[in-house]
Design a protein around this motif. Sequence first.
Motif, PDB file in Angstrom:
ATOM      1  N   THR A 204      72.515   3.819  28.747  1.00 21.67           N
ATOM      2  CA  THR A 204      73.020   5.138  29.119  1.00 21.67           C
ATOM      3  C   THR A 204      73.491   5.901  27.891  1.00 21.67           C
ATOM      4  O   THR A 204      73.295   7.121  27.801  1.00 21.67           O
ATOM      5  N   GLY A 205      74.095   5.208  26.943  1.00 21.24           N
ATOM      6  CA  GLY A 205      74.552   5.884  25.724  1.00 21.24           C
ATOM      7  C   GLY A 205      73.412   6.468  24.913  1.00 21.24           C
ATOM      8  O   GLY A 205      73.568   7.499  24.243  1.00 21.24           O
ATOM      9  N   LEU A 206      72.252   5.834  24.956  1.00 22.69           N
ATOM     10  CA  LEU A 206      71.103   6.346  24.207  1.00 22.69           C
ATOM     11  C   LEU A 206      70.638   7.702  24.706  1.00 22.69           C
ATOM     12  O   LEU A 206      69.972   8.452  23.979  1.00 22.69           O
ATOM     13  N   THR A 207      70.955   8.045  25.956  1.00 26.49           N
ATOM     14  CA  THR A 207      70.539   9.365  26.464  1.00 26.49           C
ATOM     15  C   THR A 207      71.242  10.494  25.716  1.00 26.49           C
ATOM     16  O   THR A 207      70.726  11.613  25.659  1.00 26.49           O
ATOM     17  N   TRP A 208      72.438  10.221  25.173  1.00 27.03           N
ATOM     18  CA  TRP A 208      73.138  11.222  24.361  1.00 27.03           C
ATOM     19  C   TRP A 208      72.844  11.040  22.875  1.00 27.03           C
ATOM     20  O   TRP A 208      73.009  11.975  22.102  1.00 27.03           O
ATOM     21  N   SER A 209      72.418   9.840  22.477  1.00 26.27           N
ATOM     22  CA  SER A 209      72.185   9.563  21.063  1.00 26.27           C
ATOM     23  C   SER A 209      70.886  10.171  20.557  1.00 26.27           C
ATOM     24  O   SER A 209      70.823  10.703  19.454  1.00 26.27           O
ATOM     25  N   TYR A 210      69.838  10.066  21.359  1.00 28.46           N
ATOM     26  CA  TYR A 210      68.515  10.533  20.946  1.00 28.46           C
ATOM     27  C   TYR A 210      67.961  11.474  22.006  1.00 28.46           C
ATOM     28  O   TYR A 210      67.869  11.112  23.187  1.00 28.46           O
ATOM     29  N   GLN A 211      67.567  12.682  21.579  1.00 24.85           N
ATOM     30  CA  GLN A 211      67.020  13.653  22.521  1.00 24.85           C
ATOM     31  C   GLN A 211      65.751  13.139  23.168  1.00 24.85           C
ATOM     32  O   GLN A 211      65.521  13.346  24.361  1.00 24.85           O
ATOM     33  N   TRP A 212      64.894  12.448  22.365  1.00 21.91           N
ATOM     34  CA  TRP A 212      63.641  11.935  22.926  1.00 21.91           C
ATOM     35  C   TRP A 212      63.901  10.928  24.034  1.00 21.91           C
ATOM     36  O   TRP A 212      63.180  10.886  25.035  1.00 21.91           O
ATOM     37  N   PHE A 213      64.963  10.128  23.865  1.00 23.08           N
ATOM     38  CA  PHE A 213      65.285   9.141  24.893  1.00 23.08           C
ATOM     39  C   PHE A 213      65.831   9.833  26.143  1.00 23.08           C
ATOM     40  O   PHE A 213      65.461   9.498  27.276  1.00 23.08           O
ATOM     41  N   GLY A 214      66.709  10.815  25.927  1.00 25.83           N
ATOM     42  CA  GLY A 214      67.253  11.548  27.066  1.00 25.83           C
ATOM     43  C   GLY A 214      66.169  12.290  27.844  1.00 25.83           C
ATOM     44  O   GLY A 214      66.185  12.302  29.085  1.00 25.83           O
TER      45      GLY A 214
END
Length: 841
Positions: A204-214
Amino acid sequence: MFKNVLFQLHWFFGITGGLVLALMGITGASYSFEDEILRALNPQTLNVQIRDGGILPAAQLVEILEQRQGSKVAALRVDLVDGSAARVSFTPPPGQRRGPSAYFDPYTGEFQGEVVGEGFFDLMLDLHRFLAMGATGRQITAACTLMLVFFCLSGLYLRWPRKALHWRTWLTLDWAKKGRAFNWDLHAVFGTWCLLFYLLAALTGLTWSYQWFGNAVNRMLSDNPAAQRMERRAASSADVAPTVDYDALWASIQGAVGPRLSVVNMRVPGNVGLPATVFYLRTDSPHDRAFGLLSLDPATGQVKDIQRYEDKSLKAQLLTSIYALHVGSYFGLVGRILMMLASLTMPLFLITGWLLYLDRRRKKRQVRLARGALHQQDETSAGWLIGFASQSGFAEQLAWQTAGQLQSAGQNVRVRALGEVDEAQLRQADKALFVVSTFGDGEAPDTARGFERKVLGSACALPGLRYAVLALGDRQYQQFCGFAHRLDQWLDERGAQPLFDSIEVDNADPAALQHWQQQLSGLTGGVAQTVWQAPVFSPWTLLERHLLNPGSEGAAVYRIALHNDGEAHWQAGDLVDLLPRNSCAAIDQCLSGLGLQASALVEVDGLQEPLGQALASRQLPASRGHLVGLHAQALVDALIPIAAREYSIASLPSDGRLELIVRQERHADGSLGLGSGWLTEHAQAHGAVSLRLRRNAGFHLPQEPVPVILLGNGTGLAGLRSLLKGRIEQGQRRNWLLFGERNRTHDFLCADELLGWLASGDLARLDLAFSRDQAHKVYVQDRLREAGEVLLQWVEDGAVIYVCGSLQGMASGVDEVLAQLLGRERLDDLIETGRYRRDVY
């Protein structure tokens, strides 16, 4: 290979990103109960009195706030149920991203004042997301979040046990472990407990860390991602402030949501043509982030769109709940607490990981230092070549003592294991000393079998070599010092000249060793050296003896526990030399009819002691006719001191005590053997037992993280048990034990411990051979033959094989099966490279 690479990456990322993850864990845990902590710290500011008349009309409330602040309202958050202060955000000044905000009483419109502690939680959030370093910190925390996903998956793979469905293997912590084993247990078991929480927080944290992941998550989970993108593109036209009818908006919100409206978070558009957006919660919302979304015309309050949380698909609900999943509130208060505890545990993995890493580095450094010292010899200069062949380490010890005596006389020496000596080295040497033991009944020690096959089988000429042989053995074997005699004969046949006759040493006979020293002194032309110190035996306290095989058809087997007040150090695979004593009954029987009193004083090694005490350490003859008429001192002088008994150590220093596994030996007349009888019956509980530790380098654990195969029967389990404990302490789990005894019901020694290691995954495989449990007797070598394919695979993976137990029967049978399965040539290669090690008797 793949697993080793994964392990290297696991610890490398751990020591590089572990500190950041620990900080993220602590700050995340600190932030997780922000609202509750702030309300507790600011009860007058963040709590308001609920009034029967309800909150002020929206238009009146906004008018009051804008008049007092002198700025337009941009957003309102109002809680209608639990008496929390509402919050207002005002339009930001030109050039700024955010405007001022304040808490107010929605029932009166009064501002509530400053909130204590907000600055701290803002800092915690800034550290958690950006390390208080802005965009650079965001990149670091994003990379570390990816590392956390890797740690979870690689850690799961690295600790995957053989019995994956056994829950105790995954989740139980053995608090009895110490040192490296306990650190590894903490790292692995707590990692398993926290695994799902960390994966959830990281993904879930990666959705804010990387735009591509979000974006990828949004495309995967959203019910209508295209519509959302269109709405965002449309939101950019005019820059004229719209007209807002707050009463109409409020009436539409209440009409659309209904009487269960709980929390309203309304955002007023800054430009004409854009809708007002309202995020709302109902009293029956499943969690604190299960927001519904209203899109309203700010001028008329007309509902343009409504997205109810309960109407969304499960995947869209998950998308809406990403923050709730991140902090655990998706699962209620229990989920928040568990996520907080998992976050607080993050530093534990940094600490235990570093301890394991430093322990590994320390051991590697010790190995490098030891190897460096071994190779500091001058290979080109002339001098003495000292070759040793050792099974238990005693010959190696004497070889280095020999080297020390020669060096002290100014001689150059090179010490080599016979396995490292070839024909070329023998031809180049002009003086050589050989300190060699014999294994079993005339065999070469394992480390010298290659030398015997390759060198003693050759016909090279050695006319210029002068040599001497110190032969170590045990006269109870028919071929006493058999290997040393073959070496001596071969050297003589090759034309080498003996410096003096070979010296035979029976069970470390001090007189023979002193004779060797005297011969060395004569060779160097120096004065006679101080006699090598006899082995020093220390008093140990007998803590307990526990019968391991009650009801067995065979002889009783005891686990003996001893303790020493000093700092005793040994390694897995080492031995003890123990000095047994005669029982009081045996001493009384010896003195009966000799006319001597046990209290009579005699002199032993320059000290006076009672005759009975002196006889306790002497070999008492079966026939006493030749002793009749001797006075007390003459009796003591006529009897030979009791020789030490050798036992494998079954524990580690970290256990806090030294343990042995001893089987009682019974003579034909029913009497107990001297050593086993002393340990298992005659020595007094909490009394003194004399022993010394002895290094057994040929049976130590490998330095590299390779698999090990352990084979043994009966009390041979002692040495294997210490090796297993050592492997577990190192965090090595690819261990395979094959153990044999009579009956499972009575003779399964240390059963609970072995089965516990099997369940925890510390023992990857356990094969048992209980010979009397079926009509056809089954032995360890039979189990090994049945597992031939597995054996081949383990050997291909670099496994080291250890055999501990009886030489006749088990050890010879295992050797025969290994030769059949692997081929004699390959087995010899394993012996020469130290991958086949034996401690048998």
